[in-house]
Motif scaffolding. Structure first.
Motif, mmCIF file in Angstrom:
data_model
loop_
_atom_site.group_PDB
_atom_site.id
_atom_site.type_symbol
_atom_site.label_atom_id
_atom_site.label_comp_id
_atom_site.label_asym_id
_atom_site.label_seq_id
_atom_site.Cartn_x
_atom_site.Cartn_y
_atom_site.Cartn_z
ATOM 1 N N THR A 199 50.807 44.677 45.169
ATOM 2 C CA THR A 199 49.737 44.619 46.176
ATOM 3 C C THR A 199 48.506 43.801 45.506
ATOM 4 O OG1 THR A 199 48.678 46.943 45.543
ATOM 5 C CG2 THR A 199 50.493 46.571 47.466
ATOM 6 N N VAL A 200 47.975 43.113 46.257
ATOM 7 C CA VAL A 200 46.535 42.618 45.722
ATOM 8 C C VAL A 200 45.469 42.844 46.926
ATOM 9 C CG1 VAL A 200 47.439 40.922 44.266
ATOM 10 C CG2 VAL A 200 47.214 40.306 46.654
ATOM 11 N N GLY A 246 42.080 43.053 42.737
ATOM 12 C CA GLY A 246 42.746 44.038 42.436
ATOM 13 C C GLY A 246 44.068 44.229 42.515
ATOM 14 N N MET A 247 44.772 44.784 41.572
ATOM 15 C CA MET A 247 46.204 44.696 41.861
ATOM 16 C C MET A 247 46.984 45.951 41.612
ATOM 17 S SD MET A 247 47.158 40.749 39.733
ATOM 18 C CE MET A 247 48.844 40.845 40.690
ATOM 19 N N GLY A 248 47.924 46.319 42.476
ATOM 20 C CA GLY A 248 48.571 47.435 42.159
ATOM 21 C C GLY A 248 49.986 47.059 42.272
ATOM 22 N N ALA A 249 51.204 47.970 42.095
ATOM 23 C CA ALA A 249 52.639 47.629 42.166
ATOM 24 C C ALA A 249 53.493 48.624 42.222
ATOM 25 C CB ALA A 249 52.990 46.786 41.009
ATOM 26 N N VAL A 273 40.144 40.274 37.087
ATOM 27 C CA VAL A 273 41.264 40.884 37.810
ATOM 28 C C VAL A 273 41.160 42.345 37.422
ATOM 29 C CG1 VAL A 273 43.768 41.110 37.924
ATOM 30 C CG2 VAL A 273 42.473 38.776 37.848
ATOM 31 N N ALA A 274 41.478 43.213 38.074
ATOM 32 C CA ALA A 274 41.430 44.819 37.894
ATOM 33 C C ALA A 274 42.531 45.621 38.155
ATOM 34 C CB ALA A 274 40.232 45.316 38.346
ATOM 35 N N THR A 275 42.734 46.592 37.773
ATOM 36 C CA THR A 275 43.883 47.458 37.890
ATOM 37 C C THR A 275 43.591 48.888 37.445
ATOM 38 O OG1 THR A 275 46.251 47.862 38.394
ATOM 39 C CG2 THR A 275 45.328 47.107 36.206
ATOM 40 N N ILE A 326 45.218 51.363 45.397
ATOM 41 C CA ILE A 326 44.760 51.084 43.964
ATOM 42 C C ILE A 326 44.157 49.544 44.004
ATOM 43 C CG2 ILE A 326 45.842 50.392 41.694
ATOM 44 C CD1 ILE A 326 45.744 53.499 42.403
ATOM 45 N N ALA A 327 44.893 48.646 44.706
ATOM 46 C CA ALA A 327 44.428 47.194 44.592
ATOM 47 C C ALA A 327 43.078 47.098 45.125
ATOM 48 C CB ALA A 327 45.254 46.463 45.437
ATOM 49 N N GLU A 328 42.654 47.627 46.497
ATOM 50 C CA GLU A 328 41.333 47.677 46.857
ATOM 51 C C GLU A 328 40.114 48.245 46.247
ATOM 52 O OE1 GLU A 328 42.675 46.994 51.642
ATOM 53 O OE2 GLU A 328 41.637 49.018 51.276
#
Length: 128
Positions: free
Chosen positions: A114-115, A5-8, A34-36, A88-90
């Protein structure tokens, strides 16, 4: 199955997403998806990083991320106040990995991105 998961934040540069994904992949040992957050302004950059890495991209609606927020192990006050999700990432990693999944790499902050990584429930193991 391992989902990353990725956030930013708004300072994240488009060219950094692939590098951060590669670092998370190395740490998690594998990446199947890969998700977001689907509506995030950076979602297209996550999708481009997934495409470049040759893995599936899964955009999730906020309601799905909120359903796994209680399973997150880290807490971003900014994410919580803006989206009602602790990470968001988790949450994205957990949703993508499916019911009964668990984090194998809690949220990491790499620059402005964030990952996190989650693993699907083992075959035959009962879901929570």
């Amino acid at each position: 199955m391992i989902a990353i998961g990725m956030g930013a934040n708004s300072s994240a540069r488009p060219e950094d997403f692939s590098e951060v994904l590669a670092a998370a992949w190395r740490e998690a040992g594998r990446c199947d998806e890969v998700a977001t957050l689907a509506t995030a302004v950076f979602a297209a950059h996550v999708q481009a990083a997934a495409l470049k890495a040759g893995v599936s991209f899964r955009p999730w609606m906020l309601i799905a991320l909120r359903e796994r927020s209680a399973d997150c192990v880290t807490r971003s006050e900014r994410s919580l106040s803006l989206f009602g999700v602790t990470s968001i990432a988790e949450a994205a990693a957990l949703v993508s990995a499916g019911p009964g999944s668990h984090l194998v790499m809690p949220r990491r902050v790499i620059g402005n991105i964030t990952v996190a990584a989650a693993q699907s429930a083992a075959h035959g193991k009962r879901s929570k």
